[in-house]
Design an enzyme around this catalytic site. Structure first.
Site, mmCIF file in Angstrom:
data_model
loop_
_atom_site.group_PDB
_atom_site.id
_atom_site.type_symbol
_atom_site.label_atom_id
_atom_site.label_comp_id
_atom_site.label_asym_id
_atom_site.label_seq_id
_atom_site.Cartn_x
_atom_site.Cartn_y
_atom_site.Cartn_z
ATOM 1 C CG HIS A 449 -56.674 -68.158 -94.387
ATOM 2 N ND1 HIS A 449 -57.860 -68.890 -93.642
ATOM 3 C CD2 HIS A 449 -55.395 -68.345 -93.026
ATOM 4 C CE1 HIS A 449 -57.603 -69.353 -92.562
ATOM 5 N NE2 HIS A 449 -56.008 -69.180 -92.246
ATOM 6 C CG LEU A 460 -55.565 -70.583 -101.538
ATOM 7 C CD1 LEU A 460 -54.864 -70.245 -100.117
ATOM 8 C CD2 LEU A 460 -54.624 -70.692 -102.687
ATOM 9 C CD GLU A 461 -61.274 -69.443 -95.391
ATOM 10 O OE1 GLU A 461 -61.932 -69.644 -95.549
ATOM 11 O OE2 GLU A 461 -59.800 -68.700 -94.793
ATOM 12 C CB VAL A 462 -57.734 -66.434 -102.606
ATOM 13 C CG1 VAL A 462 -57.931 -65.222 -103.768
ATOM 14 C CG2 VAL A 462 -57.422 -67.651 -103.124
ATOM 15 C CB VAL A 498 -62.423 -72.756 -92.759
ATOM 16 C CG1 VAL A 498 -61.363 -73.304 -91.580
ATOM 17 C CG2 VAL A 498 -62.664 -72.824 -94.178
#
Ligand code: T1G
Length: 706
Positions: A449, A460-462, A498
Site C-alpha cells: 500500500h 509503504l505498508e506491506v 494508517v
C-alpha cells in the site's frame, strides 16, 4: 585492529580511517582518543610534511559524532562537555602544524563535515553517494564541533544557514559550487589528487577565493546585512516549525553569536546550546526515530524470513496516478525494467508519460546526467496486453478499487507470470485475503500500500495474508526499501494501520465542520500541533471522494464509531473532489491553493460560528486517533509500537517531535486519556467511548514503551 592506518609517501602521510566492524565511521570517544595519538605521531614524524586523509569505508567518509553516546548522557553539563571535547579535537586538526587534506568519498555528515571543515583543503568525488551536510537539526540538536562557526566563515552566513537550519546535505557538485569543497574529482583519482594537493600545500599555503559575489558581500560581509539575514532566517524557521523545534533557533543563535563575538565565544555558545538541546524531550524523540528507522531497515518483515528474491523486472497493472507513480519511482530509485499495462493504449501512453515525468524531473534538478536520463527512460515500456510480464519477478496492481476487477487482474497475471513471481495489490481498502481468494498460489500474494504521491510519500505498508509465505513478505519489504521507502508490515485488517487511525481523526474534523467550526481554524490548530497540513487540507489533497470511500470501508468494518458524517457526500455530489478537481473545501487556481470556498457552507448546511477553543479542536481530533490506535495495536495491526509510530510519522506526518501517536499517548498517560475520552463521550457521544485497550492500559498503567 587499529582504527587509523597510514603510510608516508614522499612526505605525505596517507591516513585511512576505518572503524573495524562498523558499517560507517563515527567520531566516538575511542576514535577521538586514537585520532589524538595519530596526530601526535604524525607531528613527531619529521618525514611527514603534509597529510592526506581518507576513509576506508565504501560509501561513507564520516557519519558524524556517535549518536549512541548522546543517548547515554545524563545531564546538560555532560553533553556540553562532550561538545567541548569534540571541539578540542577539531581545533587540534584546524591548528595542526602540517596541512591536512580531506579526500572525501561517501557521506560526510555532522561531525564528519566539521572535521573536514577544519582541514586545510577538501577534495570530493563527484558521485551520488558523496553527500556533505550538517543534519544535526533533524536530531533536535545543532552542529557543535565548530560547524556553526566554520561553515558561515567559509561560505557566508546565508548559504551556511540554508544548510544548518534545514539539517540538509548537499551533493558534492553543489558543495563545490558553494565553496565547501575545493576540488571535485571522479572517484578513481581521489587519492592521487588529494595527495598532490597535500604535497602542494606543504610547499605553499593555499589562499581560498571568497564565494558569494556582491550579494554575499552586501549581506554576509557586514553586521547590518547579517542582521537582515538573521531576521529573515528566524522568521522562516518559526513559520516552518511553529516553535515546536528549538534546535534551529539555537543554531541561528550560535551562528549569530560567533560572527559577532568571534570564534572562541561562538564555540563556547555552541557547546552550551548543545548541552541544553541534547537532553531535551524533542531531541530524545527525534533520536529515537533515527534508530527506529535504522532498525526497520534491517527487518525483513517476517520472523526467520529468507532474504528477498531479487527483482530485475517489475510489472505494473493500472497506469493511473498510483500505477504511473510506482513505475516512475521504480525507474528512478531502482533502475530496472518496468512494464506498464492498462486496458487501452491511450491510458498506457498517459501512464508512461507520467512515469517519465519523474525521470525528467531528476534531469531538470541536475540529479542525473542526460546519458543517465536516456538510460532510465529506456527502462519504461507498456502495452494493453500482458506481453513482457513473463520475465517479471514482481507485479504490482493499481487498478480501480473493486474486488472483482482486482481478482480478474490477479487471475490474468498468474497465467503469464513466472511460477515464483509475487503478486502485490496497492489497494488501500480491500482486504488482501479477499483478493487472494482468486489465486492459485496465495502464498505469493501480498499487499503493498503506497501513499499518494508515490514519489514523495516515504511510507509503504506491506500487508501479508495468513497464507503469504515469508519469502513473499521479505521480497515486498526488500523491494519497498530499494524504492527508498520506510516499510512497515501490517495486518490484513480494514484500513490497515494508517487509514485505520486516520479515519476517526478525519471524521472528527468533519464533525467540527458540521458544528460550524471554520476549515481554516481546524487546519491552523492541527498545524500548530505539529502536522505538516491540517485535516481539511489533507482531504482536498488525497481527494474527498477517495476519503469518503475509505470512510465507508471503515464504517462497514467497524460500525457506528467509524461513521463518516454526511459532510463529504454533499461535496462529492457537487463535484468538489479537492485539488485534483480544482475545488474542494478550499479554492484552487492553476493548482495554487486559495482560501476556503464559501460555497461549501450551504452544501454542508451550516453557518460558520465563532468556533471552539484550539485546545478542544486538538483534543477531539488527536484523542479520537489515539483511542483507535490503542485498539488497533491491541488487535495486532502493527507488529510493535515502533512500527505504529514510524508508520504515522512517515504516513501522514504525525509530529515527529511528539514521537508518534503511541509515544504521545505514553506521555499523556492512558489514565488521563481515559478520563478525557469519557468526558468527551458524555458530551459528544459514543464515538469517544474509551476503547477496551485504553481501559486496560489506564487500569494497569501499562505503557507502549518502557
Ligand atoms: N552515530 C551512531 N551510529 C550511526 C551514525 C552516527 N552518527 N550514523 C550511522 N550510524 C549507524 C546506524 O545506526 C546503523 O547502525 C549503521 O550506522 C548504518 O547506518 C558534533 C553532534 C551515514 C547516511 O545525523 O544519516 O555529528 O543499524 O543504516 O543507509 O556536530 O546513517 O547497522 O546498527 O543509516 O548507508 C550527525 C546519521 C550526528 C548522520 C549512512 N550525523 N547517519 O546511511 O546506513 S550528530 C548524522 C546517517 C553530530 C556534531 C554532532 C546515515 C548515513 P546499525 P545506515 P546508510
Amino acid at each position: 585492529m587499529a582504527i587509523f592506518a597510514w603510510e608516508v609517501k614522499d612526505g605525505v602521510a596517507v591516513v585511512t580511517l576505518d572503524t573495524p566492524g562498523a558499517p560507517v565511521n563515527v567520531i566516538s570517544r575511542t576514535v577521538k582518543e586514537e585520532m589524538y595519538e595519530m596526530l601526535a605521531a604524525l607531528e613527531r614524524d619529521t618525514d611527514v610534511k603534509a597529510v592526506a586523509f581518507f576513509s576506508g569505508k565504501p560509501d561513507n567518509f564520516i557519519a558524524g559524532a556517535d549518536i549512541e553516546e548522546f543517548v547515554q548522557l545524563k545531564s546538560a553539563a555532560d553533553a556540553e562537555q562532550l561538545a567541548r571535547d569534540g571541539q578540542a579535537l577539531i581545533d587540534r586538526v584546524a591548528t595542526f602544524t602540517k596541512p591536512i587534506v580531506a579526500g572525501i568519498h561517501g557521506s560526510c555528515l555532522g561531525g564528519g563535515l566539521e572535521f573536514a571543515l577544519a582541514c586545510r583543503y577538501r577534495v570530493a568525488t563527484d558521485h551520488p553517494k558523496t553527500q556533505l551536510g550538517l543534519p544535526e537539526i533533524q536530531l533536535g540538536i545543532l552542529p557543535a564541533a565548530g560547524g556553526c562557526q566554520r561553515l558561515p566563515r567559509l561560505i557566508g552566513a546565508r548559504a551556511a544557514l540554508d544548510i544548518i537550519l534545514a539539517g540538509k546535505s548537499e551533493r558534492a557538485a553543489k558543495a563545490f559550487r558553494l565553496g565547501i569543497v575545493d576540488e571535485l574529482v571522479p572517484p578513481s583519482i581521489l587519492q592521487e589528487i588529494s595527495i598532490a594537493a597535500a604535497r602542494r600545500l606543504a610547499q605553499a599555503p593555499f589562499r581560498r577565493r571568497r564565494k558569494g559575489g556582491f550579494l554575499g558581500l552586501l549581506l554576509d560581509g557586514n553586521p547590518i546585512g547579517r542582521l537582515l539575514v538573521f531576521y529573515m532566517a528566524r522568521k522562516q524557521v518559526l513559520a516552518q516549525t511553529k516553535g515546536n523545534y528549538p534546535a534551529p533557533l539555537a543554531a541561528l543563535e550560535a551562528v549569530r553569536h560567533g560572527l559577532s563575538r568571534g570564534m572562541r565565544e561562538g564555540l563556547r555558545r555552541e557547546a552550551q546550546l548543545f548541552g541544553q538541546l541534547t537532553l531535551s524531550d524533542v531531541s530524545r524523540k527525534l533520536v529515537q526515530i533515527f534508530f527506529a528507522t535504522r532498525e526497520l531497515k534491517k527487518d525483513l518483515g517476517a520472523p526467520g524470513a529468507p532474504p528477498p528474491a531479487e527483482v530485475h523486472r517489475l510489472a505494473v497493472v493500472g497506469s493511473g496516478f498510483m500505477g504511473a507513480g510506482i513505475a516512475g519511482t521504480t525507474v528512478v530509485q531502482v533502475g530496472i525494467d518496468v512494464r506498464l499495462k492498462d486496458a487501452d493504449l491511450g491510458r498506457v501512453a498517459k501512464g508512461l508519460l507520467a512515469a517519465r515525468d519523474l525521470v525528467n524531473e531528476r534531469l531538470t534538478r541536475r540529479r542525473i546526467t542526460k546519458f543517465e536520463h536516456a538510460r532510465l527512460v529506456a527502462f519504461l515500456s507498456g502495452s494493453d496486453q500482458y506481453t513482457g510480464f513473463g520475465g517479471a519477478e514482481l507485479v504490482i496492481e493499481a487498478v480501480f478499487e473493486e474486488l472483482a476487477v482486482k481478482q480478474q487482474v490477479l487471475r490474468e497475471c498468474e497465467a503469464v507470470l513466472p511460477a515464483g513471481a509475487v503478486f502485490a495489490s496497492n489497494t488501500s481498502t480491500i482486504p488482501i485475503g479477499r483478493i487472494a481468494e482468486a489465486s492459485r498460489r496465495p502464498e505469493q500474494v501480498i499487499g503493498m500500500h503506497f501513499f499518494s504521491p508515490v514519489a514523495r510519500m516515504p511510507l509503504l505498508e506491506v500487508i501479508p495474508t495468513a497464507a503469504t509465505a515469508p519469502q513473499t513478505v521479505s521480497t515486498a519489504v526488500g523491494f519497498g526499501r530499494r524504492l527508498g521507502k520506510t516499510v512497515i508490515v501490517v495486518k490484513d485488517a480494514p484500513g490497515f494501520w494508517v487509514n485505520r487511525i486516520l479515519g476517526p481523526y478525519m471524521n472528527e474534523a468533519a464533525q467540527l465542520l458540521l458544528s460550524g467550526v471554520r476549515p481554516e481554524e481546524i487546519d491552523r490548530a492541527m498545524v500548530q500541533f505539529g502536522f505538516p497540513v491540517g485535516p481539511i487540507t489533507l482531504l482536498d489533497e488525497v481527494g474527498i471522494d477517495v476519503a469518503q470511500h475509505a470512510g465507508e470501508v471503515l464504517q462497514a468494518a467497524f460500525g457506528e464509531r467509524m461513521t463518516p458524517p454526511a459532510a463529504l457526500a454533499a461535496l462529492v455530489k457537487d463535484g468538489r473532489l479537492g485539488r485534483k478537481a480544482g475545488k474542494g473545501f478550499y479554492q484552487y487556481s492553476n493548482g495554487k491553493k486559495g482560501g476556503v470556498d464559501p460555497a461549501i457552507y450551504p452544501l454542508l448546511g451550516v453557518q460558520p460560528n465563532g468556533g471552539i477553543p484550539t485546545a478542544e479542536i486538538v483534543q477531539r481530533l488527536t484523542y479520537a486517533m489515539l483511542n483507535e490506535a490503542a485498539r488497533a495495536v491491541a488487535e495486532g495491526v502493527v507488529r510493535s509500537p515502533r512500527d505504529g509510530d514510524i508508520g504515522a510519522i512517515y504516513g501522514f506526518g504525525f509530529p515527529p517531535f511528539r514521537g508518534g501517536p503511541l509515544r504521545y499517548l505514553d506521555d499523556l498517560g492512558a489514565d488521563r486519556l481515559f478520563a478525557e475520552l469519557q468526558r468527551l463521550a458524555e458530551r459528544l457521544g459514543p464515538r469517544f467511548a474509551p476503547s477496551e485497550a485504553i481501559v486496560d492500559q489506564a487500569r494497569s498503567r501499562a505503557r507502549f514503551y518502557p
